[in-house]
Write a protein that holds these residues in place. Structure first.
Motif, mmCIF file in Angstrom:
data_model
loop_
_atom_site.group_PDB
_atom_site.id
_atom_site.type_symbol
_atom_site.label_atom_id
_atom_site.label_comp_id
_atom_site.label_asym_id
_atom_site.label_seq_id
_atom_site.Cartn_x
_atom_site.Cartn_y
_atom_site.Cartn_z
ATOM 1 N N SER A 196 6.497 -0.514 3.882
ATOM 2 C CA SER A 196 6.850 -0.220 2.617
ATOM 3 C C SER A 196 8.389 -0.573 1.861
ATOM 4 O O SER A 196 8.575 -0.875 0.901
ATOM 5 C CB SER A 196 6.586 1.198 1.868
ATOM 6 N N GLU A 197 9.273 -0.248 2.953
ATOM 7 C CA GLU A 197 10.633 -0.669 2.530
ATOM 8 C C GLU A 197 10.857 -2.016 2.406
ATOM 9 O O GLU A 197 11.884 -2.481 1.893
ATOM 10 C CB GLU A 197 11.717 -0.117 3.711
ATOM 11 N N SER A 198 9.785 -2.930 2.751
ATOM 12 C CA SER A 198 9.744 -4.389 2.749
ATOM 13 C C SER A 198 9.584 -4.932 1.385
ATOM 14 O O SER A 198 9.570 -6.255 1.111
ATOM 15 C CB SER A 198 9.201 -5.063 3.785
ATOM 16 N N PHE A 199 9.099 -4.100 0.514
ATOM 17 C CA PHE A 199 8.605 -4.454 -0.901
ATOM 18 C C PHE A 199 9.565 -3.722 -2.029
ATOM 19 O O PHE A 199 9.926 -2.610 -1.878
ATOM 20 C CB PHE A 199 7.300 -3.808 -1.129
ATOM 21 N N ASP A 200 9.919 -4.447 -3.066
ATOM 22 C CA ASP A 200 10.327 -4.068 -4.311
ATOM 23 C C ASP A 200 9.482 -3.723 -5.479
ATOM 24 O O ASP A 200 8.262 -4.107 -5.277
ATOM 25 C CB ASP A 200 11.629 -5.008 -4.910
ATOM 26 N N THR A 201 9.942 -3.046 -6.128
ATOM 27 C CA THR A 201 9.192 -2.769 -7.520
ATOM 28 C C THR A 201 8.957 -4.054 -8.483
ATOM 29 O O THR A 201 7.826 -4.088 -8.994
ATOM 30 C CB THR A 201 9.945 -1.889 -8.488
ATOM 31 N N ASP A 202 9.584 -4.991 -7.974
ATOM 32 C CA ASP A 202 9.394 -6.462 -8.456
ATOM 33 C C ASP A 202 8.024 -7.002 -8.313
ATOM 34 O O ASP A 202 7.614 -7.687 -9.076
ATOM 35 C CB ASP A 202 10.550 -7.320 -8.125
ATOM 36 N N GLN A 203 7.757 -6.678 -7.084
ATOM 37 C CA GLN A 203 6.420 -7.019 -6.672
ATOM 38 C C GLN A 203 5.360 -5.952 -6.856
ATOM 39 O O GLN A 203 4.254 -6.120 -6.560
ATOM 40 C CB GLN A 203 6.252 -7.452 -5.170
ATOM 41 N N TYR A 204 5.549 -5.085 -7.798
ATOM 42 C CA TYR A 204 4.584 -4.128 -7.924
ATOM 43 C C TYR A 204 3.380 -4.422 -8.468
ATOM 44 O O TYR A 204 2.144 -3.989 -7.963
ATOM 45 C CB TYR A 204 5.142 -2.715 -8.725
ATOM 46 N N GLU A 205 3.276 -5.121 -9.701
ATOM 47 C CA GLU A 205 1.901 -5.498 -10.238
ATOM 48 C C GLU A 205 1.332 -6.570 -9.234
ATOM 49 O O GLU A 205 -0.189 -6.164 -9.183
ATOM 50 C CB GLU A 205 2.343 -6.561 -11.284
ATOM 51 N N GLU A 206 1.826 -7.250 -8.489
ATOM 52 C CA GLU A 206 0.949 -8.066 -7.369
ATOM 53 C C GLU A 206 0.431 -7.138 -6.336
ATOM 54 O O GLU A 206 -0.707 -7.312 -5.977
ATOM 55 C CB GLU A 206 1.883 -9.170 -6.806
ATOM 56 N N LEU A 207 1.176 -6.040 -5.928
ATOM 57 C CA LEU A 207 0.639 -5.194 -4.885
ATOM 58 C C LEU A 207 -0.470 -4.501 -5.532
ATOM 59 O O LEU A 207 -1.472 -3.920 -4.995
ATOM 60 C CB LEU A 207 1.806 -4.272 -4.612
ATOM 61 N N LEU A 208 -0.507 -4.199 -6.747
ATOM 62 C CA LEU A 208 -1.352 -3.250 -7.315
ATOM 63 C C LEU A 208 -2.587 -3.988 -7.488
ATOM 64 O O LEU A 208 -3.609 -3.520 -7.227
ATOM 65 C CB LEU A 208 -0.868 -2.784 -8.574
ATOM 66 N N ASP A 209 -2.713 -5.468 -7.868
ATOM 67 C CA ASP A 209 -3.784 -6.114 -7.834
ATOM 68 C C ASP A 209 -4.316 -6.248 -6.578
ATOM 69 O O ASP A 209 -5.616 -6.226 -6.434
ATOM 70 C CB ASP A 209 -3.295 -7.551 -8.069
ATOM 71 N N LEU A 210 -3.575 -6.466 -5.450
ATOM 72 C CA LEU A 210 -4.092 -6.355 -4.090
ATOM 73 C C LEU A 210 -4.767 -5.073 -3.733
ATOM 74 O O LEU A 210 -5.992 -4.983 -3.027
ATOM 75 C CB LEU A 210 -3.295 -6.740 -2.907
ATOM 76 N N TYR A 211 -4.164 -3.874 -4.098
ATOM 77 C CA TYR A 211 -4.695 -2.663 -3.998
ATOM 78 C C TYR A 211 -6.259 -2.675 -4.719
ATOM 79 O O TYR A 211 -7.066 -2.094 -4.139
ATOM 80 C CB TYR A 211 -3.772 -1.535 -4.452
ATOM 81 N N ASP A 212 -6.161 -3.132 -5.869
ATOM 82 C CA ASP A 212 -7.310 -2.973 -6.746
ATOM 83 C C ASP A 212 -8.400 -3.817 -6.027
ATOM 84 O O ASP A 212 -9.654 -3.349 -5.810
ATOM 85 C CB ASP A 212 -7.277 -3.511 -8.123
#
Length: 80
Positions: free
Chosen positions: A38-54
């Motif tokens: 998780s340390e490898s990700f910033d909040t800049d990528q949050y929407e993309e991570l959330l899309d993958l989560y969905d």
């Protein structure tokens, strides 16, 4: 680990990024979990991570190709 709703994950926080990454590792049954931290990700990528989560939350099973594609996408989203 209970699934969180998109509403519960609306805030772009370090805690939510950690939850999303841990959820993905569990759902994808990743063997080398140290490769995705998780340390490898910033909040800049949050929407993309959330899309993958969905996407992961909606499916019961994943083909090998789907798993490879998702892991590849995570690799592209990682901080450099």
């Amino acid at each position: 680990m209970a699934d969180k709703t998109r509403e519960e994950l609306r805030e772009q926080s370090r805690e939510n990024i950690e939850y999303i990454i841990e959820y993905m590792k569990k759902r994808l049954q990743m063997v080398n979990t140290a490769a995705i931290s998780s340390e490898s990700f910033d909040t800049d990528q949050y929407e993309e991570l959330l899309d993958l989560y969905d996407y992961l939350a909606k499916k019961d099973h994943f083909t090998l190709k789907e798993t490879e594609t998702i892991v590849s996408e995570l690799g592209q989203l990682r901080k450099r």
